[in-house]
Scaffold this motif. Structure first.
Motif, PDB file in Angstrom:
ATOM      1  N   PRO A   1     -15.788 -24.739   2.506  1.00  0.00           N
ATOM      2  CA  PRO A   1     -16.393 -24.012   3.626  1.00  0.00           C
ATOM      3  C   PRO A   1     -17.877 -23.662   3.383  1.00  0.00           C
ATOM      4  CG  PRO A   1     -14.204 -23.157   3.175  1.00  0.00           C
ATOM      5  CD  PRO A   1     -14.506 -24.136   2.076  1.00  0.00           C
ATOM      6  N   ALA A   2     -18.230 -23.329   2.142  1.00  0.00           N
ATOM      7  CA  ALA A   2     -19.640 -23.031   1.842  1.00  0.00           C
ATOM      8  C   ALA A   2     -20.491 -24.285   2.009  1.00  0.00           C
ATOM      9  CB  ALA A   2     -19.762 -22.484   0.419  1.00  0.00           C
ATOM     10  N   ALA A   3     -19.981 -25.431   1.537  1.00  0.00           N
ATOM     11  CA  ALA A   3     -20.730 -26.687   1.657  1.00  0.00           C
ATOM     12  C   ALA A   3     -20.857 -27.102   3.121  1.00  0.00           C
ATOM     13  CB  ALA A   3     -20.030 -27.774   0.846  1.00  0.00           C
ATOM     14  N   ASP A   4     -19.782 -26.898   3.885  1.00  0.00           N
ATOM     15  CA  ASP A   4     -19.835 -27.213   5.323  1.00  0.00           C
ATOM     16  C   ASP A   4     -20.908 -26.380   6.020  1.00  0.00           C
ATOM     17  OD1 ASP A   4     -17.942 -29.217   5.624  1.00  0.00           O
ATOM     18  OD2 ASP A   4     -16.280 -27.822   5.943  1.00  0.00           O
ATOM     19  N   ALA A   5     -20.940 -25.102   5.691  1.00  0.00           N
ATOM     20  CA  ALA A   5     -21.921 -24.207   6.318  1.00  0.00           C
ATOM     21  C   ALA A   5     -23.345 -24.604   5.945  1.00  0.00           C
ATOM     22  CB  ALA A   5     -21.640 -22.765   5.893  1.00  0.00           C
ATOM     23  N   LEU A   6     -23.531 -24.988   4.681  1.00  0.00           N
ATOM     24  CA  LEU A   6     -24.869 -25.403   4.232  1.00  0.00           C
ATOM     25  C   LEU A   6     -25.302 -26.680   4.954  1.00  0.00           C
ATOM     26  CD1 LEU A   6     -27.217 -24.933   2.232  1.00  0.00           C
ATOM     27  CD2 LEU A   6     -25.981 -26.394   0.617  1.00  0.00           C
TER      28      LEU A   6
ATOM     29  N   LEU B   1     -23.452 -33.004  -2.094  1.00  0.00           N
ATOM     30  CA  LEU B   1     -22.792 -33.409  -3.346  1.00  0.00           C
ATOM     31  C   LEU B   1     -23.293 -32.551  -4.511  1.00  0.00           C
ATOM     32  CD1 LEU B   1     -20.889 -35.319  -4.841  1.00  0.00           C
ATOM     33  CD2 LEU B   1     -22.810 -36.902  -5.109  1.00  0.00           C
ATOM     34  N   ALA B   2     -24.605 -32.366  -4.589  1.00  0.00           N
ATOM     35  CA  ALA B   2     -25.160 -31.591  -5.714  1.00  0.00           C
ATOM     36  C   ALA B   2     -24.651 -30.155  -5.706  1.00  0.00           C
ATOM     37  CB  ALA B   2     -26.693 -31.622  -5.655  1.00  0.00           C
ATOM     38  N   VAL B   3     -24.609 -29.557  -4.527  1.00  0.00           N
ATOM     39  CA  VAL B   3     -24.169 -28.157  -4.436  1.00  0.00           C
ATOM     40  C   VAL B   3     -22.675 -28.042  -4.760  1.00  0.00           C
ATOM     41  CG1 VAL B   3     -23.771 -26.260  -2.814  1.00  0.00           C
ATOM     42  CG2 VAL B   3     -25.993 -27.418  -2.881  1.00  0.00           C
ATOM     43  N   VAL B   4     -21.876 -28.960  -4.259  1.00  0.00           N
ATOM     44  CA  VAL B   4     -20.439 -28.910  -4.562  1.00  0.00           C
ATOM     45  C   VAL B   4     -20.202 -29.100  -6.062  1.00  0.00           C
ATOM     46  CG1 VAL B   4     -18.244 -30.127  -4.242  1.00  0.00           C
ATOM     47  CG2 VAL B   4     -19.675 -29.597  -2.266  1.00  0.00           C
ATOM     48  N   GLU B   5     -20.915 -30.039  -6.667  1.00  0.00           N
ATOM     49  CA  GLU B   5     -20.736 -30.246  -8.111  1.00  0.00           C
ATOM     50  C   GLU B   5     -21.142 -28.980  -8.889  1.00  0.00           C
ATOM     51  OE1 GLU B   5     -19.258 -32.756  -9.446  1.00  0.00           O
ATOM     52  OE2 GLU B   5     -19.236 -34.177  -7.792  1.00  0.00           O
ATOM     53  N   ALA B   6     -22.237 -28.362  -8.469  1.00  0.00           N
ATOM     54  CA  ALA B   6     -22.701 -27.161  -9.171  1.00  0.00           C
ATOM     55  C   ALA B   6     -21.707 -26.010  -9.013  1.00  0.00           C
ATOM     56  CB  ALA B   6     -24.079 -26.759  -8.644  1.00  0.00           C
ATOM     57  N   LEU B   7     -21.224 -25.800  -7.783  1.00  0.00           N
ATOM     58  CA  LEU B   7     -20.274 -24.706  -7.548  1.00  0.00           C
ATOM     59  C   LEU B   7     -18.944 -24.974  -8.257  1.00  0.00           C
ATOM     60  CD1 LEU B   7     -20.948 -23.972  -3.758  1.00  0.00           C
ATOM     61  CD2 LEU B   7     -21.565 -22.521  -5.707  1.00  0.00           C
ATOM     62  N   THR B   8     -18.522 -26.228  -8.265  1.00  0.00           N
ATOM     63  CA  THR B   8     -17.272 -26.565  -8.959  1.00  0.00           C
ATOM     64  C   THR B   8     -17.391 -26.264 -10.451  1.00  0.00           C
ATOM     65  OG1 THR B   8     -16.788 -28.283  -7.331  1.00  0.00           O
ATOM     66  CG2 THR B   8     -15.624 -28.426  -9.430  1.00  0.00           C
ATOM     67  N   ASN B   9     -18.523 -26.635 -11.036  1.00  0.00           N
ATOM     68  CA  ASN B   9     -18.742 -26.303 -12.449  1.00  0.00           C
ATOM     69  C   ASN B   9     -18.685 -24.802 -12.677  1.00  0.00           C
ATOM     70  OD1 ASN B   9     -18.979 -28.891 -13.343  1.00  0.00           O
ATOM     71  ND2 ASN B   9     -21.194 -28.861 -13.645  1.00  0.00           N
ATOM     72  N   ALA B  10     -19.323 -24.060 -11.766  1.00  0.00           N
ATOM     73  CA  ALA B  10     -19.360 -22.602 -11.927  1.00  0.00           C
ATOM     74  C   ALA B  10     -17.958 -22.013 -11.835  1.00  0.00           C
ATOM     75  CB  ALA B  10     -20.280 -21.988 -10.868  1.00  0.00           C
ATOM     76  N   VAL B  11     -17.158 -22.509 -10.891  1.00  0.00           N
ATOM     77  CA  VAL B  11     -15.793 -21.987 -10.742  1.00  0.00           C
ATOM     78  C   VAL B  11     -14.924 -22.394 -11.926  1.00  0.00           C
ATOM     79  CG1 VAL B  11     -13.679 -22.160  -9.362  1.00  0.00           C
ATOM     80  CG2 VAL B  11     -15.891 -21.885  -8.222  1.00  0.00           C
ATOM     81  N   ARG B  12     -15.051 -23.646 -12.339  1.00  0.00           N
ATOM     82  CA  ARG B  12     -14.165 -24.159 -13.392  1.00  0.00           C
ATOM     83  C   ARG B  12     -14.508 -23.602 -14.770  1.00  0.00           C
ATOM     84  NH1 ARG B  12     -13.222 -30.615 -12.310  1.00  0.00           N
ATOM     85  NH2 ARG B  12     -11.249 -30.408 -11.198  1.00  0.00           N
ATOM     86  N   PHE B  13     -15.795 -23.527 -15.048  1.00  0.00           N
ATOM     87  CA  PHE B  13     -16.204 -23.208 -16.414  1.00  0.00           C
ATOM     88  C   PHE B  13     -16.780 -21.809 -16.564  1.00  0.00           C
ATOM     89  CE2 PHE B  13     -16.799 -27.910 -15.968  1.00  0.00           C
ATOM     90  CZ  PHE B  13     -15.629 -28.247 -16.623  1.00  0.00           C
ATOM     91  N   GLY B  14     -16.977 -21.121 -15.430  1.00  0.00           N
ATOM     92  CA  GLY B  14     -17.484 -19.760 -15.511  1.00  0.00           C
ATOM     93  C   GLY B  14     -16.455 -18.839 -16.160  1.00  0.00           C
ATOM     94  N   THR B  15     -16.993 -17.828 -16.829  1.00  0.00           N
ATOM     95  CA  THR B  15     -16.085 -16.919 -17.545  1.00  0.00           C
ATOM     96  C   THR B  15     -16.304 -15.486 -17.086  1.00  0.00           C
ATOM     97  OG1 THR B  15     -17.706 -16.812 -19.325  1.00  0.00           O
ATOM     98  CG2 THR B  15     -15.898 -18.380 -19.582  1.00  0.00           C
ATOM     99  N   SER B  16     -16.452 -15.325 -15.777  1.00  0.00           N
ATOM    100  CA  SER B  16     -16.689 -13.992 -15.240  1.00  0.00           C
ATOM    101  C   SER B  16     -15.533 -13.051 -15.559  1.00  0.00           C
ATOM    102  CB  SER B  16     -16.865 -14.085 -13.721  1.00  0.00           C
ATOM    103  OG  SER B  16     -16.834 -12.801 -13.167  1.00  0.00           O
ATOM    104  N   SER B  17     -15.881 -11.876 -16.045  1.00  0.00           N
ATOM    105  CA  SER B  17     -14.834 -10.892 -16.321  1.00  0.00           C
ATOM    106  C   SER B  17     -14.605  -9.998 -15.116  1.00  0.00           C
ATOM    107  CB  SER B  17     -15.229 -10.054 -17.537  1.00  0.00           C
ATOM    108  OG  SER B  17     -16.490  -9.456 -17.309  1.00  0.00           O
ATOM    109  N   THR B  18     -15.557  -9.996 -14.186  1.00  0.00           N
ATOM    110  CA  THR B  18     -15.450  -9.101 -13.037  1.00  0.00           C
ATOM    111  C   THR B  18     -14.967  -9.818 -11.780  1.00  0.00           C
ATOM    112  OG1 THR B  18     -17.709  -9.537 -12.335  1.00  0.00           O
ATOM    113  CG2 THR B  18     -17.391  -7.762 -13.937  1.00  0.00           C
ATOM    114  N   GLY B  19     -15.001 -11.163 -11.797  1.00  0.00           N
ATOM    115  CA  GLY B  19     -14.622 -11.907 -10.597  1.00  0.00           C
ATOM    116  C   GLY B  19     -15.689 -11.889  -9.532  1.00  0.00           C
ATOM    117  N   LYS B  20     -16.902 -11.462  -9.907  1.00  0.00           N
ATOM    118  CA  LYS B  20     -18.003 -11.394  -8.944  1.00  0.00           C
ATOM    119  C   LYS B  20     -18.271 -12.784  -8.358  1.00  0.00           C
ATOM    120  CE  LYS B  20     -22.896  -9.999  -8.814  1.00  0.00           C
ATOM    121  NZ  LYS B  20     -23.460 -11.286  -8.436  1.00  0.00           N
ATOM    122  N   PRO B  21     -18.487 -12.871  -7.050  1.00  0.00           N
ATOM    123  CA  PRO B  21     -18.733 -14.189  -6.443  1.00  0.00           C
ATOM    124  C   PRO B  21     -19.997 -14.859  -6.999  1.00  0.00           C
ATOM    125  CG  PRO B  21     -18.307 -12.538  -4.759  1.00  0.00           C
ATOM    126  CD  PRO B  21     -18.483 -11.800  -6.054  1.00  0.00           C
TER     127      PRO B  21
END
Lengths: 112, 141
Positions: free
Chosen positions: B18-23, B41-61
């Motif tokens: 949905p974020a990529a569609d809006a962009l 493509l670049a934005v989806v790849e970047a966001l996917t990396n952030a979701v998959r490999f991010g280690t947020s302890s707070t769950g902040k978007p």
């Protein structure tokens, strides 16, 4: 990914009915393809006419499947829209997955 | 610099589409077909990396920033998880090459960073305060 795909005949024609093939759907795509291959399917046509976007995670699912097929099996990509066709081109995966304009063309090539 | 927050993206793979569609919708009159495909493509790849490999302890978007000027579309991604400063070392078209005659040797993953590099005109990390943001620029046609 059920019920977003339709599978018919030999070769199997897998018609993806989701507009996006991305990381959220990659595991399901991988499972569907692996199930087909483990069921003995050697030729698969992936109809991507309805897919507006595909990312590297979905591509990874296809690579897993084509490696499982071995050197004699084929996964053909049919009816890819520009963003999807571009992904296959820039990753050079069009050297692994035959790209055709239509499903019929893919089926004809596999029969030749 | 991109200081306008376009969207806050939940740390959920389902939230990326949905974020990529809006962009893409926002950029329809700004970029041509190739530019739209590249940015999405670049934005989806970047966001996917952030979701998959991010280690947020707070769950902040994850924050997605967008700036459009006469020459460029500038996208920045800010995340609680800080990117490695050497993240893009070696990423690019050479990393996407492989031997098609040997299927078993083809890597099944690891293309995301290189796809970002080949899809955008500039990819870098920008320091904002004590944080690093991923910055991606696509020139307008």
């Amino acid at each position: 990914m059920h019920p977003e795909e339709e599978i018919n005949g030999d070769p199997a024609i897998l018609r993806i009915q989701a507009p996006r093939l991305d990381a959220s759907k990659a595991s399901a795509l991988r499972e569907v393809l692996v199930d087909l291959i483990e069921g003995g399917q050697q030729s698969i046509v992936l109809d991507l006419e309805m897919v507006e976007f595909m990312d590297s995670a979905a591509l990874s699912a296809l690579i897993t499947a084509v490696k499982k097929l071995g050197p004699l099996g084929t996964i053909s990509i049919a009816s890819a829209r520009f963003p999807v066709a571009r992904l296959f081109s820039i990753t050079k995966m069009d050297r692994v997955f035959p790209i055709t304009a239509t499903v019929d063309e893919a089926v004809q090539r596999l029969a030749a | 610099m991109a200081e306008t927050r376009f969207r806050a993206v939940s740390r959920d793979l389902e939230a990326i589409g949905p974020a990529a569609d809006a962009l893409r919708h926002t950029l329809l009159d700004v970029l041509d077909e190739e530019g739209l495909a590249c940015v999405e493509l670049a934005v989806v790849e970047a966001l996917t990396n952030a979701v998959r490999f991010g280690t947020s302890s707070t769950g902040k978007p994850i924050d997605l920033y967008l700036e459009i000027d006469d020459r460029d579309v500038v996208i920045e991604i800010g995340d609680e998880t800080q990117p490695d400063p050497g993240l893009f070392h070696g990423a690019g078209p050479d990393r996407l090459d492989f031997d098609p005659s040997d299927r078993q040797s083809i890597a099944e993953s690891g293309r995301g960073l290189s796809l970002m590099v080949v899809s955008m005109d500039e990819v870098s990390l920008r320091r904002v305060g004590d944080h690093l943001r991923l910055r991606m620029v696509r020139h307008r046609p």
